[in-house]
Design an enzyme around this catalytic site. Structure first.
Site, PDB file in Angstrom:
ATOM      1  N   ARG A 164       0.722  -2.903   5.368  1.00  0.00           N
ATOM      2  CA  ARG A 164       1.845  -3.293   6.004  1.00  0.00           C
ATOM      3  C   ARG A 164       2.132  -3.966   7.100  1.00  0.00           C
ATOM      4  O   ARG A 164       2.737  -4.645   7.530  1.00  0.00           O
ATOM      5  CB  ARG A 164       2.912  -1.755   6.054  1.00  0.00           C
ATOM      6  CG  ARG A 164       3.081  -1.361   4.896  1.00  0.00           C
ATOM      7  CD  ARG A 164       4.169  -0.107   5.308  1.00  0.00           C
ATOM      8  NE  ARG A 164       5.498  -0.719   5.793  1.00  0.00           N
ATOM      9  CZ  ARG A 164       6.547   0.183   6.215  1.00  0.00           C
ATOM     10  NH1 ARG A 164       6.416   1.367   5.766  1.00  0.00           N
ATOM     11  NH2 ARG A 164       7.335  -0.316   6.632  1.00  0.00           N
ATOM     12  N   LYS A 184       3.455  -8.262  14.149  1.00  0.00           N
ATOM     13  CA  LYS A 184       4.341  -7.568  12.993  1.00  0.00           C
ATOM     14  C   LYS A 184       5.775  -7.606  13.494  1.00  0.00           C
ATOM     15  O   LYS A 184       6.635  -8.188  12.827  1.00  0.00           O
ATOM     16  CB  LYS A 184       3.786  -6.515  12.667  1.00  0.00           C
ATOM     17  CG  LYS A 184       4.690  -5.813  11.438  1.00  0.00           C
ATOM     18  CD  LYS A 184       4.127  -4.480  11.176  1.00  0.00           C
ATOM     19  CE  LYS A 184       4.587  -3.334  11.974  1.00  0.00           C
ATOM     20  NZ  LYS A 184       5.848  -2.556  11.485  1.00  0.00           N
ATOM     21  N   ASN A 185       6.070  -6.826  14.654  1.00  0.00           N
ATOM     22  CA  ASN A 185       7.349  -6.493  14.913  1.00  0.00           C
ATOM     23  C   ASN A 185       8.337  -7.709  15.345  1.00  0.00           C
ATOM     24  O   ASN A 185       9.369  -7.643  15.181  1.00  0.00           O
ATOM     25  CB  ASN A 185       7.438  -5.297  15.851  1.00  0.00           C
ATOM     26  CG  ASN A 185       6.969  -3.845  15.133  1.00  0.00           C
ATOM     27  OD1 ASN A 185       6.867  -3.805  14.014  1.00  0.00           O
ATOM     28  ND2 ASN A 185       6.783  -3.158  15.863  1.00  0.00           N
ATOM     29  N   ARG A 193      14.585   8.766  11.889  1.00  0.00           N
ATOM     30  CA  ARG A 193      14.967   7.541  12.488  1.00  0.00           C
ATOM     31  C   ARG A 193      16.091   7.103  11.922  1.00  0.00           C
ATOM     32  O   ARG A 193      16.486   6.278  11.011  1.00  0.00           O
ATOM     33  CB  ARG A 193      13.930   6.426  11.910  1.00  0.00           C
ATOM     34  CG  ARG A 193      12.351   6.627  12.260  1.00  0.00           C
ATOM     35  CD  ARG A 193      11.487   5.813  11.661  1.00  0.00           C
ATOM     36  NE  ARG A 193      11.346   4.597  12.692  1.00  0.00           N
ATOM     37  CZ  ARG A 193      10.424   3.689  12.351  1.00  0.00           C
ATOM     38  NH1 ARG A 193       9.510   3.805  11.357  1.00  0.00           N
ATOM     39  NH2 ARG A 193      10.445   2.504  13.041  1.00  0.00           N
ATOM     40  N   ASP A 217       3.063   3.168  19.016  1.00  0.00           N
ATOM     41  CA  ASP A 217       2.331   2.633  17.882  1.00  0.00           C
ATOM     42  C   ASP A 217       0.719   2.597  18.280  1.00  0.00           C
ATOM     43  O   ASP A 217      -0.104   2.508  17.304  1.00  0.00           O
ATOM     44  CB  ASP A 217       2.922   1.276  17.894  1.00  0.00           C
ATOM     45  CG  ASP A 217       3.956   1.088  16.878  1.00  0.00           C
ATOM     46  OD1 ASP A 217       4.452   2.321  16.507  1.00  0.00           O
ATOM     47  OD2 ASP A 217       4.656   0.143  16.878  1.00  0.00           O
ATOM     48  N   CYS A 226      11.435   8.570   6.857  1.00  0.00           N
ATOM     49  CA  CYS A 226      10.154   7.978   7.017  1.00  0.00           C
ATOM     50  C   CYS A 226       9.139   8.915   7.615  1.00  0.00           C
ATOM     51  O   CYS A 226       9.608   9.964   8.063  1.00  0.00           O
ATOM     52  CB  CYS A 226      10.315   6.601   7.995  1.00  0.00           C
ATOM     53  SG  CYS A 226       8.873   6.413   9.166  1.00  0.00           S
TER      54      CYS A 226
HETATM   55  C1  UD1 Z   1      10.267  -0.247  16.394  1.00  0.00           C
HETATM   56  C2  UD1 Z   1       9.012  -0.632  16.046  1.00  0.00           C
HETATM   57  C3  UD1 Z   1       8.161   0.432  15.865  1.00  0.00           C
HETATM   58  C4  UD1 Z   1       8.030   1.114  16.904  1.00  0.00           C
HETATM   59  C5  UD1 Z   1       9.222   1.658  17.595  1.00  0.00           C
HETATM   60  C6  UD1 Z   1       9.104   2.398  19.052  1.00  0.00           C
HETATM   61  C7  UD1 Z   1       9.976  -2.264  14.452  1.00  0.00           C
HETATM   62  C8  UD1 Z   1       9.895  -2.998  13.095  1.00  0.00           C
HETATM   63  N1  UD1 Z   1       9.350  -1.107  14.528  1.00  0.00           N
HETATM   64  O1  UD1 Z   1      10.758   0.914  15.411  1.00  0.00           O
HETATM   65  O2  UD1 Z   1       6.856  -0.169  15.165  1.00  0.00           O
HETATM   66  O3  UD1 Z   1       6.944   2.455  16.740  1.00  0.00           O
HETATM   67  O4  UD1 Z   1      10.074   0.556  17.666  1.00  0.00           O
HETATM   68  O5  UD1 Z   1       8.413   1.322  19.991  1.00  0.00           O
HETATM   69  O6  UD1 Z   1      10.193  -3.243  15.483  1.00  0.00           O
HETATM   70  N2  UD1 Z   1      16.705   5.967  17.241  1.00  0.00           N
HETATM   71  C9  UD1 Z   1      18.278   6.701  17.276  1.00  0.00           C
HETATM   72  N3  UD1 Z   1      19.144   6.095  16.729  1.00  0.00           N
HETATM   73  C10 UD1 Z   1      19.055   4.645  16.488  1.00  0.00           C
HETATM   74  C11 UD1 Z   1      17.734   4.078  16.631  1.00  0.00           C
HETATM   75  C12 UD1 Z   1      16.746   4.863  16.939  1.00  0.00           C
HETATM   76  O7  UD1 Z   1      18.275   7.794  17.318  1.00  0.00           O
HETATM   77  O8  UD1 Z   1      20.109   4.120  15.898  1.00  0.00           O
HETATM   78  C13 UD1 Z   1      15.568   6.949  17.485  1.00  0.00           C
HETATM   79  C14 UD1 Z   1      14.510   6.838  16.607  1.00  0.00           C
HETATM   80  O9  UD1 Z   1      14.745   7.799  15.663  1.00  0.00           O
HETATM   81  C15 UD1 Z   1      13.446   7.125  17.486  1.00  0.00           C
HETATM   82  C16 UD1 Z   1      13.725   6.418  18.748  1.00  0.00           C
HETATM   83  O10 UD1 Z   1      14.981   6.213  18.644  1.00  0.00           O
HETATM   84  O11 UD1 Z   1      13.155   8.487  17.795  1.00  0.00           O
HETATM   85  C17 UD1 Z   1      13.021   4.968  19.028  1.00  0.00           C
HETATM   86  O12 UD1 Z   1      13.409   4.316  17.695  1.00  0.00           O
HETATM   87  P1  UD1 Z   1      13.450   2.634  17.818  1.00  0.00           P
HETATM   88  O13 UD1 Z   1      13.161   2.220  19.093  1.00  0.00           O
HETATM   89  O14 UD1 Z   1      14.847   2.272  17.285  1.00  0.00           O
HETATM   90  O15 UD1 Z   1      12.214   2.124  16.930  1.00  0.00           O
HETATM   91  P2  UD1 Z   1      12.475   1.304  15.689  1.00  0.00           P
HETATM   92  O16 UD1 Z   1      13.291  -0.138  16.161  1.00  0.00           O
HETATM   93  O17 UD1 Z   1      12.923   1.628  14.384  1.00  0.00           O
END
Ligand code: UD1
Length: 463
Positions: free
Chosen positions: A423, A44-45, A143, A331, A138
């Site tokens: 999803r 998915k990701n 996030r 996950d 979310c």
């Molecule tokens: C992706 C995956 C999700 C997985 C996650 C962590 C997709 C579509 N989703 O989500 O399934 O659970 O990686 O492996 O690929 N953060 C910030 N600022 C930012 C971005 C992130 O503070 O600009 C924080 C987030 O709130 C969270 C942490 O960093 O606490 C990790 O998030 P991130 O690795 O960015 O997850 P996603 O890319 O949203």
């Protein structure tokens, strides 16, 4: 088979099987062992971000092994709304983004699907301007997207957030982003992907430090490289990208979904079953397999890209801390909680990636688990038996955790919240059925009627 053309109103048309989820529930009669073979779908990701990455391409993208998921359908709708042409044929998807007719992504779709925000990188790189609604909060945590924004700013973009929209444009230089050295405060998967995509078409060299190392980041890099991008170091903490002027047509196959595979391994362990999973890339499952082995679960490689789970005798307790890859994946935390709930002893789970991702604990307790949550830690005291009950999935992985718990619980479990499950899991109920699970998708109305009946006193007890 004839392909189906996608337009903004229809989205991906062939993603209907078991996805009409809003009003349906899963009924599971637990205690049956599973057997046979389960086919693991594309990740998915990877699929979501590779679809965003197709926006970088000035040719045709032929993407294979695309999973049938509600999120993929939504991402298709986002691309369609940007003027991109999509055609789906089975599990392949053709995307033609030669023309992107607008830089403004639709509010109602982006707010529902966080991954669609990642398209800000490619849109900005192609058009020099992008208007992206913020993905919003979310169920699993706040996030934010600050790391994405700061990285794009370092590459020369002006970014302003107003009225819930992230407005970005590149002043001067013909609207072309500039290569930059960017240190990410934390190894965010999404920020790494957004910035890597943006950098492929930027002027000069971009170095991403403290980058995410997830297999899906590597998959995206390989997809971009196959289109002619110059990327080195994906899968390590430092990714170097030399910008090029254009990316060309590509034929690319998405990696198998390690989280889906991990969830099926847990389904096997919790039902004490033996079956085969393929295709999988065992290296992507290293932290998951290591933890399962620590719990006494036997898993062996059974040929190329193929795993066999063997019948588990006794489930041992284990402690888990979620971490960025190659640490234990957040996950997989919820499905593991279901398994630990039935282990012979006490376990600790510490969720350190997201701030609100233990909400399934109270629903597992409804099934007879013994779990206490304090802040981001769950204390799991193993019980010998779970007993079926109606439960509600509060997010994607929480729903999967309840389904696997239901497979082991005595009696009938009814899982609501399938809009989350669908999803991210490609026809999970059908795949479990093929393995021999007693699982049925029915409408909420049918399920309510059954519960209503079961609450009536049986004939024998009416005196
Ligand atoms: C992706 C995956 C999700 C997985 C996650 C962590 C997709 C579509 N989703 O989500 O399934 O659970 O990686 O492996 O690929 N953060 C910030 N600022 C930012 C971005 C992130 O503070 O600009 C924080 C987030 O709130 C969270 C942490 O960093 O606490 C990790 O998030 P991130 O690795 O960015 O997850 P996603 O890319 O949203």
């Amino acid at each position: 088979m004839e392909g189906s053309l996608i337009n903004p109103s229809s989205g991906l048309t062939d993603v209907k099987t078991s996805l009409e989820a809003d009003s349906s529930v899963l009924q599971i009669w637990g205690g049956h062992s599973l057997q046979g073979h389960v086919e693991i779908s594309g990740a998915k990701n990877s699929a979501l971000v590779i679809m965003a990455g197709a926006l970088l391409c000035s040719g045709d993208c032929h993407i294979r092994n695309v999973p049938k998921l509600a999120d993929v359908k939504k991402m298709g709708q986002v691309l369609s709304a940007l003027g991109v042409r999509l055609e789906q044929n089975g599990d392949t998807l053709d995307i033609d983004a030669r023309e992107i007719t607008t830089s403004k992504a639709p509010y109602e779709l982006v707010t529902q699907l966080r991954a669609s925000f990642f398209a800000i990188g490619p849109i900005l790189a192609r058009l020099g301007v992008a208007q992206m609604p913020l993905p919003g909060g979310c169920a699993i945590g706040a996030r934010p997207v600050d790391l994405h924004v700061r990285g794009l700013q370092a590459m020369g973009a002006e970014v302003q957030i107003e009225h819930g929209i992230c407005n970005a444009y590149v002043p001067g230089s013909g609207g072309r982003l500039q290569g930059a050295k960017i240190y990410l405060d934390s190894p965010s998967v999404g920020a790494t992907e957004t910035l890597m995509m943006a950098a492929t078409l930027a002027d000069g060299e971009t170095i991403l430090e403290n980058a995410a190392r997830e297999p899906e980041v590597v998959d995206l890099a390989n997809f971009c490289i196959a289109m002619g991008a110059k990327i080195e170091g994906a899968g390590t903490s430092t990714i170097t990208i030399q910008g090029v002027l254009k990316l060309h047509s590509v034929d690319y196959s998405i990696i198998p979904d390690r989280i889906e595979a991990g969830t099926f391994l847990i389904a096997g362990a919790i039902t004490r079953s033996e079956f085969i999973l393929s295709p999988v890339i065992p290296d992507h499952l290293t932290p998951v397999i290591a933890k399962l082995r620590e719990m006494g679960v036997r898993i062996v490689e059974d040929g190329h890209n193929c795993l066999r789970i063997l019948k588990t005798e006794k489930l041992l307790p284990a402690d888990i801390e979620t971490l960025p890859h190659p640490g234990f994946p957040t996950d997989m935390q919820a499905p593991f909680m279901s398994l630990l709930a039935m282990a012979d002893g006490d376990s600790l789970i510490n969720e350190s990636v997201f701030e609100n991702r233990l909400r399934h604990a109270s629903e597992l307790n409804r099934l007879g688990a013994d779990i206490r949550v304090k802040r981001n830690t769950a204390f799991v005291r193993g019980v010998q038996m779970l007993s079926g009950a109606p439960v509600l999935g509060t997010d994607l992985r929480a729903s999967a955790a309840l389904v696997v718990a239901g497979l082991a619980a005595e009696g009938k479990t009814t899982v609501q919240g399938l809009q989350f499950l669908d999803r991210g899991y490609d026809r999970m109920d059908l795949k479990l059925q093929q393995l021999g699970a007693k699982i049925l998708r029915v409408t909420q109305v049918e399920a309510d009627a059954e519960y209503g009946l079961s609450l009536l006193p049986s004939e024998a007890s009416i005196s």
